[in-house]
Design a protein around this motif. Sequence first.
Motif, mmCIF file in Angstrom:
data_model
loop_
_atom_site.group_PDB
_atom_site.id
_atom_site.type_symbol
_atom_site.label_atom_id
_atom_site.label_comp_id
_atom_site.label_asym_id
_atom_site.label_seq_id
_atom_site.Cartn_x
_atom_site.Cartn_y
_atom_site.Cartn_z
ATOM 1 N N LYS A 169 0.846 -1.190 0.000
ATOM 2 C CA LYS A 169 0.000 0.000 0.000
ATOM 3 C C LYS A 169 0.884 1.244 0.000
ATOM 4 O O LYS A 169 2.099 1.172 -0.149
ATOM 5 N N ASN A 170 0.243 2.398 0.169
ATOM 6 C CA ASN A 170 0.988 3.653 0.265
ATOM 7 C C ASN A 170 1.891 3.667 1.492
ATOM 8 O O ASN A 170 1.461 3.302 2.588
ATOM 9 N N ARG A 171 3.114 4.091 1.296
ATOM 10 C CA ARG A 171 4.019 4.361 2.416
ATOM 11 C C ARG A 171 4.847 5.587 2.073
ATOM 12 O O ARG A 171 5.044 5.910 0.899
ATOM 13 N N ASN A 172 5.313 6.246 3.104
ATOM 14 C CA ASN A 172 6.175 7.417 2.932
ATOM 15 C C ASN A 172 7.353 7.305 3.875
ATOM 16 O O ASN A 172 7.345 6.504 4.809
ATOM 17 N N SER A 173 8.357 8.116 3.625
ATOM 18 C CA SER A 173 9.544 8.100 4.471
ATOM 19 C C SER A 173 9.664 9.413 5.238
ATOM 20 O O SER A 173 9.145 10.444 4.822
ATOM 21 N N VAL A 174 10.338 9.340 6.379
ATOM 22 C CA VAL A 174 10.442 10.500 7.272
ATOM 23 C C VAL A 174 11.901 10.719 7.652
ATOM 24 O O VAL A 174 12.736 9.827 7.539
ATOM 25 N N ALA A 175 12.169 11.933 8.111
ATOM 26 C CA ALA A 175 13.490 12.250 8.664
ATOM 27 C C ALA A 175 13.310 12.767 10.074
ATOM 28 O O ALA A 175 12.382 13.536 10.352
ATOM 29 N N VAL A 176 14.180 12.341 10.959
ATOM 30 C CA VAL A 176 14.171 12.800 12.343
ATOM 31 C C VAL A 176 15.368 13.728 12.542
ATOM 32 O O VAL A 176 16.521 13.319 12.369
ATOM 33 N N LEU A 177 15.083 14.988 12.887
ATOM 34 C CA LEU A 177 16.129 15.981 13.112
ATOM 35 C C LEU A 177 16.214 16.322 14.599
ATOM 36 O O LEU A 177 15.215 16.268 15.304
ATOM 37 N N ILE A 214 13.175 5.484 7.752
ATOM 38 C CA ILE A 214 13.447 6.633 8.615
ATOM 39 C C ILE A 214 14.875 7.078 8.359
ATOM 40 O O ILE A 214 15.806 6.269 8.381
ATOM 41 N N VAL A 215 15.047 8.369 8.107
ATOM 42 C CA VAL A 215 16.365 8.941 7.871
ATOM 43 C C VAL A 215 16.778 9.738 9.105
ATOM 44 O O VAL A 215 15.963 10.465 9.691
ATOM 45 N N GLY A 216 18.021 9.620 9.508
ATOM 46 C CA GLY A 216 18.501 10.364 10.670
ATOM 47 C C GLY A 216 19.771 9.754 11.218
ATOM 48 O O GLY A 216 20.330 8.817 10.637
ATOM 49 N N ASN A 217 20.213 10.238 12.368
ATOM 50 C CA ASN A 217 21.439 9.700 12.964
ATOM 51 C C ASN A 217 21.307 9.421 14.456
ATOM 52 O O ASN A 217 22.313 9.255 15.143
ATOM 53 N N GLU A 276 18.116 3.823 16.164
ATOM 54 C CA GLU A 276 18.841 2.624 15.755
ATOM 55 C C GLU A 276 18.432 2.159 14.361
ATOM 56 O O GLU A 276 19.269 1.698 13.575
ATOM 57 N N GLU A 277 17.147 2.271 14.042
ATOM 58 C CA GLU A 277 16.655 1.775 12.762
ATOM 59 C C GLU A 277 16.812 2.763 11.622
ATOM 60 O O GLU A 277 16.482 2.455 10.459
ATOM 61 N N ALA A 278 17.303 3.968 11.912
ATOM 62 C CA ALA A 278 17.417 5.014 10.895
ATOM 63 C C ALA A 278 18.577 4.739 9.944
ATOM 64 O O ALA A 278 19.578 4.107 10.307
ATOM 65 N N ILE A 279 18.435 5.210 8.706
ATOM 66 C CA ILE A 279 19.504 5.124 7.721
ATOM 67 C C ILE A 279 20.149 6.503 7.593
ATOM 68 O O ILE A 279 19.527 7.521 7.896
ATOM 69 N N PRO A 280 21.395 6.577 7.157
ATOM 70 C CA PRO A 280 22.099 7.862 7.119
ATOM 71 C C PRO A 280 21.450 8.860 6.161
ATOM 72 O O PRO A 280 20.802 8.475 5.173
#
Length: 352
Positions: free
Chosen positions: A187-195, A316-319, A322-326
């Motif tokens: 289905k629809n999914r989107n990605s997010v960034a955590v700052l 999930i994008v971020g640093n 734990e599950e976030a990608i760079p």
Amino acid sequence: MDIHRRIEALDHLGRFLKQFSQPEPSMLDDIPHNELFFEGFKHQIKLAGEHNPWFNPSQLAFTFEGWSDLLTTSKLKKWMAAYLLENQSPKTIGLVMAGNIPMVGFHDLLSVLILGHKASVKMSSNDKHLIPYLIKYLETVEPSFKNKVNFDTQNLKNYDAVIATGSDNTARYFEYYFKGKPHIIRKNRNSVAVLTGQESKEELQALGEDIFRYYGLGCRSVSKLFVPVGYDFDQFFQGIYPFRDIIDEIRYANNYDYNKAVYLMSLFKIRENGFLMLKEDEGYASPIATLFYEHYSDADTLQKKLEADKEKIQCIVGNTLEEAIPFGMSQRPGLKDYADGVDVIRFLLSLA
């Protein structure tokens, strides 16, 4: 045909695609059957762009570069080494592909072919030129691939299992239509960034790649920011400033102008920098040229929210998590980065 021959043929395909990893293709030496296919694929690229204007030369070159990097003997062997590959009776797998970004369904087709199965493929009308031509190349490099892929113009026929990708609305139809067969329905999914506010200028510039690549049309495109209370958005806008030329793309600019007008007429408060708008919103699927954002007060509360909404989130994008990608890597998935986190190879191996 054993898996070693399949991997060798796919390696040839990767080297063929390497020639198209720049907007201006360049012929390389020692590419099997290059004289038959090089000019033809240039024509298919032209057709793809004419048929779908979002597929411009730089976006297509980025796609080909990504696949040329993944389709190597060493990476394909490492991918398969994680699985117990026993002799299986060949199955026919129905694939319903999306067309939001170039070759978005190729990973599913690759998974089917590398295990020796057949594929019955329903292409999206938005992306129907590239993959069929590459399959012709693969069949020429390794004749045992002939008749392994059938491109259906209407409904899928004679399949043992299905992998279908679509919107939330089409997913309900897929669930009903394919209920009698083993299936993966996306289905629809989107990605997010955590700052956090502590990101460097280089990290924020890399985040721009996650946001603007494919104009934000992919499920791995960052469509929402989670920012701490009191976050200074000026540093974010400064970080993504190198992407300002995207507003020169007429389709993107039209979306920017239209969505801005809608927000202003609706009296929504927005932040903007001339090529991207930020709107505070709890949703995840932001329109083109818009990024939603939401404040968080502490990391634990944010973690719980992301866990509760995991069915809506592709990556999930971020640093910090734990599950976030760079930053800058959301549009460069590896062979093991399965859409929706569903391992397609294990699904195919589970078929009796």
